[in-house]
Design an enzyme around this catalytic site. Sequence first.
Site, PDB file in Angstrom:
ATOM      1  N   LYS A 241       0.981  -1.281  -0.428  1.00  0.00           N
ATOM      2  CA  LYS A 241      -0.130   0.169  -0.109  1.00  0.00           C
ATOM      3  C   LYS A 241       0.678   1.124   0.181  1.00  0.00           C
ATOM      4  CE  LYS A 241      -4.654   0.371   0.672  1.00  0.00           C
ATOM      5  NZ  LYS A 241      -5.528  -0.562  -0.228  1.00  0.00           N
TER       6      LYS A 241
HETATM    7  N1  GLU Z   1      -7.030  -0.016  -3.310  1.00  0.00           N
HETATM    8  C1  GLU Z   1      -7.335  -1.117  -3.809  1.00  0.00           C
HETATM    9  C2  GLU Z   1      -7.540  -2.920  -2.397  1.00  0.00           C
HETATM   10  O1  GLU Z   1      -7.291  -1.987  -1.355  1.00  0.00           O
HETATM   11  C3  GLU Z   1      -6.840  -1.842  -5.332  1.00  0.00           C
HETATM   12  C4  GLU Z   1      -5.560  -2.664  -4.866  1.00  0.00           C
HETATM   13  C5  GLU Z   1      -5.112  -3.404  -6.577  1.00  0.00           C
HETATM   14  O2  GLU Z   1      -5.601  -3.269  -7.523  1.00  0.00           O
HETATM   15  O3  GLU Z   1      -4.450  -3.237  -6.678  1.00  0.00           O
HETATM   16  O4  GLU Z   1      -7.985  -3.303  -2.768  1.00  0.00           O
END
Ligand code: GLU
Length: 412
Positions: free
Chosen positions: A105
């Site tokens: 993240k």
């Molecule tokens: N931000 C989204 C999540 O929390 C998608 C993450 C992604 O597609 O890599 O799952």
Amino acid sequence: MTMESPLNTALAQLRGTIDKLGLSENDWQTLSTPRRVLQVAVPLRRDNGDVEMYDGFRVQYSTTRGPSKGGVRYHPDVDLNETISLAMLMTWKCALTNLPYGGAKGGIAIDPKTLSMQENERLTRRYTSEILPIIGPERDIPAPDVGTDERNMAWMMDTYSVNAGFSVPGVVTGKPIVLGGSLGRTSATGDGVAIATREALRARGIDIKGATVAIQGFGKVGYWAAIALEKMGMKVVAVSDVNGGVTGFSSVSALWDYYLSHKSLNMPGCDALTNEELLHLDVDVLIPAALADSITAATAPGVKAKIVVEGANGPTSPEGDAILQEKGVLVVPDILANSGGVIVSYFEWVQDKQNYFWTADEVRENLSSIIMKALRDVESMASNKGVTWRDSALMIGVGRVAEAHHLRGLYP
Ligand code: GLU
């Protein structure tokens, strides 16, 4: 009321899961530590010439099952602690859905609403160049999260590609279609939330046709979930944004048209309600699809829904979760309910690697088959072991990462 930090909550969940799985202290050591943490200063030149500094982060929690994967969040509350906890959740989410990824993240502690388009572009490009050494299609693949969208992904892809000297579409997912994005990625998280809702209703023996749903949040997740739920025959009775909610609209698309043109949900003929009133509506399903900590010790006692489907990441605090459990509410946990986004991100990455693009139907069918498999795994482990769906989802996700650790062994 104790306000746990998101990291303490995530670690407590991991500890409980390790104990339930009978894993060792060595497993706890390897699984409770983020593997790579990068904090950067992101200078921003405002349009008026002022220079401001912002904190940026990228956390690669795990790369055991593949390159790390996860979104980039622009929000004033972003900090290292929250970013580590969200990267940990991504790790269990990718393992639960059996995607060949670890978890990551990133984010910047800034309110994107204060940025002009040019400022947003400069900020995004500078952040990308600061984290450039650790991202890449084989290393770590960012994607949109709260406060970012396909425009940010286009700038990230371009910044990375200009530095590489050739186009590298697979460095980020959630891109515009013309730059190598996937059909169905925009609606994917909401589509997955709708499938999870349908399956939770089935598990509880509630008729899907006409089942009532309240959604907190009317953004990337909440809007698309509402559209998909209506198509499945459910009745979305209330939605909200940060300023509050409404009930009494004829259809989600009518409300959306009004919302786009008026920047407000207060459509004539609808009744306004507060976010707290929305959480306490007498509905079959409640979908928190905004930010963390919406269902807490303070708000959980008033929840009347029989099912809670977590569209957001971490919307239920541990105290809130315990209260829902006592009330017999079925909670579909975030790492399962909102996994549609990263599942279609995976399809996008695969398509970019192969330079071969799928039809919308292929995306839809493959999304459905992956999330349905995860739903079935979670439901059957929950009933076999007599645990909640959250415990079950974490046991599957954490168990798979632990197994991969064991098989790879420890170097040197
Ligand atoms: N931000 C989204 C999540 O929390 C998608 C993450 C992604 O597609 O890599 O799952």
